[in-house]
Design a protein around this motif. Structure first.
Motif, PDB file in Angstrom:
ATOM      1  N   VAL A  51       0.844  -1.201   0.000  1.00  0.00           N
ATOM      2  CA  VAL A  51       0.000   0.000   0.000  1.00  0.00           C
ATOM      3  C   VAL A  51       0.876   1.247   0.000  1.00  0.00           C
ATOM      4  O   VAL A  51       0.618   2.205  -0.754  1.00  0.00           O
ATOM      5  CB  VAL A  51      -0.961  -0.016   1.210  1.00  0.00           C
ATOM      6  N   GLN A  52       1.928   1.248   0.809  1.00  0.00           N
ATOM      7  CA  GLN A  52       2.811   2.409   0.869  1.00  0.00           C
ATOM      8  C   GLN A  52       3.501   2.640  -0.468  1.00  0.00           C
ATOM      9  O   GLN A  52       3.620   3.783  -0.929  1.00  0.00           O
ATOM     10  CB  GLN A  52       3.855   2.223   1.973  1.00  0.00           C
ATOM     11  N   ASP A  53       3.949   1.576  -1.127  1.00  0.00           N
ATOM     12  CA  ASP A  53       4.583   1.700  -2.440  1.00  0.00           C
ATOM     13  C   ASP A  53       3.621   2.291  -3.463  1.00  0.00           C
ATOM     14  O   ASP A  53       3.993   3.160  -4.256  1.00  0.00           O
ATOM     15  CB  ASP A  53       5.094   0.342  -2.932  1.00  0.00           C
ATOM     16  N   ILE A  54       2.383   1.818  -3.455  1.00  0.00           N
ATOM     17  CA  ILE A  54       1.380   2.332  -4.402  1.00  0.00           C
ATOM     18  C   ILE A  54       1.102   3.798  -4.117  1.00  0.00           C
ATOM     19  O   ILE A  54       0.996   4.616  -5.046  1.00  0.00           O
ATOM     20  CB  ILE A  54       0.096   1.480  -4.332  1.00  0.00           C
ATOM     21  N   LYS A  55       0.983   4.156  -2.848  1.00  0.00           N
ATOM     22  CA  LYS A  55       0.739   5.556  -2.483  1.00  0.00           C
ATOM     23  C   LYS A  55       1.882   6.456  -2.938  1.00  0.00           C
ATOM     24  O   LYS A  55       1.657   7.556  -3.434  1.00  0.00           O
ATOM     25  CB  LYS A  55       0.576   5.693  -0.962  1.00  0.00           C
ATOM     26  N   ASN A  56       3.104   5.986  -2.785  1.00  0.00           N
ATOM     27  CA  ASN A  56       4.283   6.802  -3.147  1.00  0.00           C
ATOM     28  C   ASN A  56       4.435   6.965  -4.642  1.00  0.00           C
ATOM     29  O   ASN A  56       4.973   7.972  -5.106  1.00  0.00           O
ATOM     30  CB  ASN A  56       5.545   6.190  -2.548  1.00  0.00           C
ATOM     31  N   LYS A  57       3.962   5.989  -5.413  1.00  0.00           N
ATOM     32  CA  LYS A  57       4.043   6.086  -6.875  1.00  0.00           C
ATOM     33  C   LYS A  57       3.016   7.077  -7.420  1.00  0.00           C
ATOM     34  O   LYS A  57       3.246   7.727  -8.418  1.00  0.00           O
ATOM     35  CB  LYS A  57       3.819   4.716  -7.528  1.00  0.00           C
ATOM     36  N   GLY A  58       1.857   7.143  -6.780  1.00  0.00           N
ATOM     37  CA  GLY A  58       0.768   7.960  -7.299  1.00  0.00           C
ATOM     38  C   GLY A  58       0.797   9.292  -6.711  1.00  0.00           C
ATOM     39  O   GLY A  58       0.437  10.314  -6.911  1.00  0.00           O
TER      40      GLY A  58
END
Length: 58
Positions: A51-58
């Motif tokens: 979830v953190q990785d997805i948040k940081n990409k977007g």
């Protein structure tokens, strides 16, 4: 959403062992509960990272 299904299935799979341990005092079931909870912890940590990785990409 497959990660959620994985968590749900793991919890449902441990239900019988929870009952055996808490209601009947079966120590082996307690060991299985502990193992399942450790696996749940690891899955939860993986989901948190994802979830953190997805948040940081977007």
């Amino acid at each position: 959403m497959s990660r959620f299904s994985e968590v749900r299935d793991l919890i449902h799979g441990m239900e019988e062992d929870f009952e055996k341990f808490y209601e009947k005092g079966n120590k082996a079931a307690g060991t299985r509960v502990r193992q399942g909870m450790q696996e749940l912890k690891n899955i939860a940590q993986d989901i948190r990272k994802e979830v953190q990785d997805i948040k940081n990409k977007g």
